[in-house]
Design an enzyme around this catalytic site. Structure first.
Site, PDB file in Angstrom:
ATOM      1  NE  ARG A 123       3.321  -8.383  24.329  1.00 20.38           N
ATOM      2  CZ  ARG A 123       3.616  -8.678  25.542  1.00 20.38           C
ATOM      3  NH1 ARG A 123       4.889  -8.410  26.050  1.00 20.38           N
ATOM      4  NH2 ARG A 123       2.884  -8.894  26.659  1.00 20.38           N
ATOM      5  CE  LYS A 145      -1.716  -7.094   1.477  1.00 19.84           C
ATOM      6  NZ  LYS A 145      -2.485  -7.504   0.594  1.00 19.84           N
ATOM      7  CD  GLU A 187      -0.236 -13.646  -7.639  1.00 21.11           C
ATOM      8  OE1 GLU A 187      -0.469 -12.340  -7.997  1.00 21.11           O
ATOM      9  OE2 GLU A 187      -1.217 -14.135  -6.785  1.00 21.11           O
ATOM     10  CE  LYS A 229       3.810  -7.882  -2.427  1.00 17.05           C
ATOM     11  NZ  LYS A 229       3.253  -9.231  -2.030  1.00 17.05           N
ATOM     12  CD  GLU A 239      -4.470  -4.368   0.064  1.00 17.76           C
ATOM     13  OE1 GLU A 239      -3.500  -5.195   0.180  1.00 17.76           O
ATOM     14  OE2 GLU A 239      -5.752  -4.589  -0.310  1.00 17.76           O
ATOM     15  NE  ARG A 243       0.967  -5.229   0.037  1.00 21.04           N
ATOM     16  CZ  ARG A 243       1.439  -5.690   1.000  1.00 21.04           C
ATOM     17  NH1 ARG A 243       2.335  -4.912   1.981  1.00 21.04           N
ATOM     18  NH2 ARG A 243       1.908  -7.010   1.072  1.00 21.04           N
ATOM     19  CG  ASN A 247      -5.327  -7.201  -3.620  1.00 23.05           C
ATOM     20  OD1 ASN A 247      -4.690  -7.856  -3.482  1.00 23.05           O
ATOM     21  ND2 ASN A 247      -5.882  -6.205  -2.872  1.00 23.05           N
ATOM     22  CG  HIS A 250      -5.546 -11.457  -6.270  1.00 24.29           C
ATOM     23  ND1 HIS A 250      -4.770 -10.914  -7.248  1.00 24.29           N
ATOM     24  CD2 HIS A 250      -4.897 -11.960  -5.431  1.00 24.29           C
ATOM     25  CE1 HIS A 250      -3.918 -11.602  -7.112  1.00 24.29           C
ATOM     26  NE2 HIS A 250      -3.701 -12.193  -5.973  1.00 24.29           N
ATOM     27  CG  HIS A 254      -9.611 -13.584  -3.129  1.00 24.89           C
ATOM     28  ND1 HIS A 254      -9.393 -12.666  -2.525  1.00 24.89           N
ATOM     29  CD2 HIS A 254      -8.488 -14.296  -3.245  1.00 24.89           C
ATOM     30  CE1 HIS A 254      -7.747 -12.566  -2.325  1.00 24.89           C
ATOM     31  NE2 HIS A 254      -7.491 -13.646  -3.002  1.00 24.89           N
ATOM     32  CG  HIS A 268      -3.683 -17.657  -5.423  1.00 29.47           C
ATOM     33  ND1 HIS A 268      -4.887 -16.994  -4.920  1.00 29.47           N
ATOM     34  CD2 HIS A 268      -2.947 -16.692  -5.566  1.00 29.47           C
ATOM     35  CE1 HIS A 268      -4.707 -15.808  -5.053  1.00 29.47           C
ATOM     36  NE2 HIS A 268      -3.386 -15.556  -5.328  1.00 29.47           N
TER      37      HIS A 268
HETATM   38  N1  GLY Z   1      -0.473 -10.379  -2.656  1.00 26.99           N
HETATM   39  C1  GLY Z   1      -0.831  -8.968  -2.672  1.00 26.99           C
HETATM   40  C2  GLY Z   1      -0.011  -8.091  -1.679  1.00 26.99           C
HETATM   41  O1  GLY Z   1       0.959  -8.493  -1.026  1.00 26.99           O
HETATM   42  O2  GLY Z   1      -0.546  -7.110  -1.285  1.00 26.99           O
END
Ligand code: GLY
Length: 371
Positions: A123, A145, A187, A229, A239, A243, A247, A250, A254, A268
């Protein structure tokens, strides 16, 4: 040449942590990690390529901290249930306990999979990110993430689980193939484009130096990206709003990655770079930013030797309609509406759900016609 280590703090209450950025952090990993250990042992998840290059250096750096390591196959295909369950079972077999620390040594695939394994093991156990790609250093290792891919799409299974420490050793970037480095640079450019025009100016001047290995330039670029960031993640960890700015590019990316089968036809960060250029083109069509902005974005990417458009992707691509269908699979769909990141200028991105599908389709049709 030695550049001192920078620290960027990610302030998230009791889950706050430091991102340490500098050359030689692998060699000092023991001293960096020791303060968070309950007992002097760690379990390292890595991939076979990274293990061959960096695992011995990490073991040396960890000194008398006991290390067990599992190297998974390198590549995006690892980021699925099969290797994930292998990693979790291995951690249990290694008797990693609730107060132990898992170390993810590698690029985005290992960081995301390792973080998710730490999130669910007993957990939740703590983990340390040691990102070895530029992309992982400036983006995926920071912000919590974690996850794996599903047959239904990328990153659809996962959890928010913040690391306890991130060690971004910019010395390891020297071992990256040029194409991987430049993919990560996509990025880096994104940060300038989304929120810091001054940083984009700096990249226009210093990007080539960075690509050829200037350590001070690399350190500044990684630090500035991580700072940006960190501030966004602090405002909106899960998000709900801001946040999503991360993107930028993106949604297009994607769809293009899915259309190219997540293969090395398109990495990517290359997709992010193309996606950023398309997002600026879309913004310009809506009269949000000047005509100069998308041209300037593409000119910089081109000067860096990067892909800038659909024409730079080798092989067949599906039509605009099929690309739109792939976009609809994106996690950024809310009530069936795509959330797009548009910009009022370089460094001035914003999130909107008000983008008519016809305008997106037209941008894609025009880009496909340029092929
Ligand atoms: N890579 C996008 C984020 O971490 O929100």
């Amino acid at each position: 040449m030695s550049v001192k280590t920078d620290t960027v703090r990610v302030e998230l209450g009791h889950r706050s942590y430091d991102v340490r950025i500098g050359a030689g952090l692998l060699a000092r990993a023991g001293a960096e990690i020791a303060p968070i250990l309950a007992r002097r042992r760690v379990a390292v998840l890595t991939d076979e390529n990274v293990a061959a290059r960096h695992l011995d250096a990490l073991r040396d750096g960890l000194g008398d901290i006991a290390v067990s390591a599992l190297a998974l196959p390198a590549g995006e295909a690892t980021k699925g249930w099969a290797e994930f369950s292998r990693a979790v079972d291995w951690l249990l077999a290694e008797r990693i306990e609730r107060r132990d620390v898992v170390v993810a040594l590698g690029g985005g695939v290992i960081g995301d999979l390792g973080g998710f394994a730490a999130a669910v093991l007993r957990r939740g156990v703590r983990f340390v990110q040691i990102p070895t790609s530029l992309l992982a250093q400036v983006d995926s290792s920071v912000g919590g993430k974690t996850g794996i891919n599903s047959v239904h799409g990328k990153n659809l299974i996962g959890a928010f689980h913040q690391p306890s420490l991130v060690l971004a050793d910019i010395g390891v970037l020297g071992t990256l193939p040029a194409r991987d480095f430049l993919s990560g640079y996509g990025e880096v450019v994104k940060y300038g484009l989304l929120g810091d025009a001054g940083f984009f100016d700096w990249l226009e001047t210093n990007g080539p130096k960075l690509a050829t290995g200037d350590m001070a330039a690399r350190q500044y670029a990684v630090r500035r990206s991580v700072e940006m960031k960190a501030r966004i993640v602090e405002r909106d960890e899960t998000e709900e709003g801001d946040r999503a700015l991360l993107n930028l590019g993106h949604t297009f990316c994607h769809a293009l990655e899915a259309a190219t089968g997540y293969s090395d036809r398109l990495l990517h960060g290359e997709g992010v770079a193309i996606g950023c250029a398309l997002a600026f083109e879309l913004s310009q069509r809506f009269g949000l930013c000047s005509q100069e902005a998308p041209s300037r974005v593409r000119a910089h990417l081109r000067a860096m030797g990067m892909k800038t458009d659909l024409a730079d992707i080798p092989g067949e691509l599906p039509g605009a309609g099929a690309l739109m269908d792939l976009m609809a699979q994106d996690k950024k769909v809310v009530d069936g509406r795509l959330r797009f990141i548009l910009a009022r200028g370089i460094g001035e991105a914003f999130v909107t759900s008000d983008v008519p599908g016809d305008a997106v389709r037209q941008i894609l049709e025009d880009a496909l016609a340029r092929r």
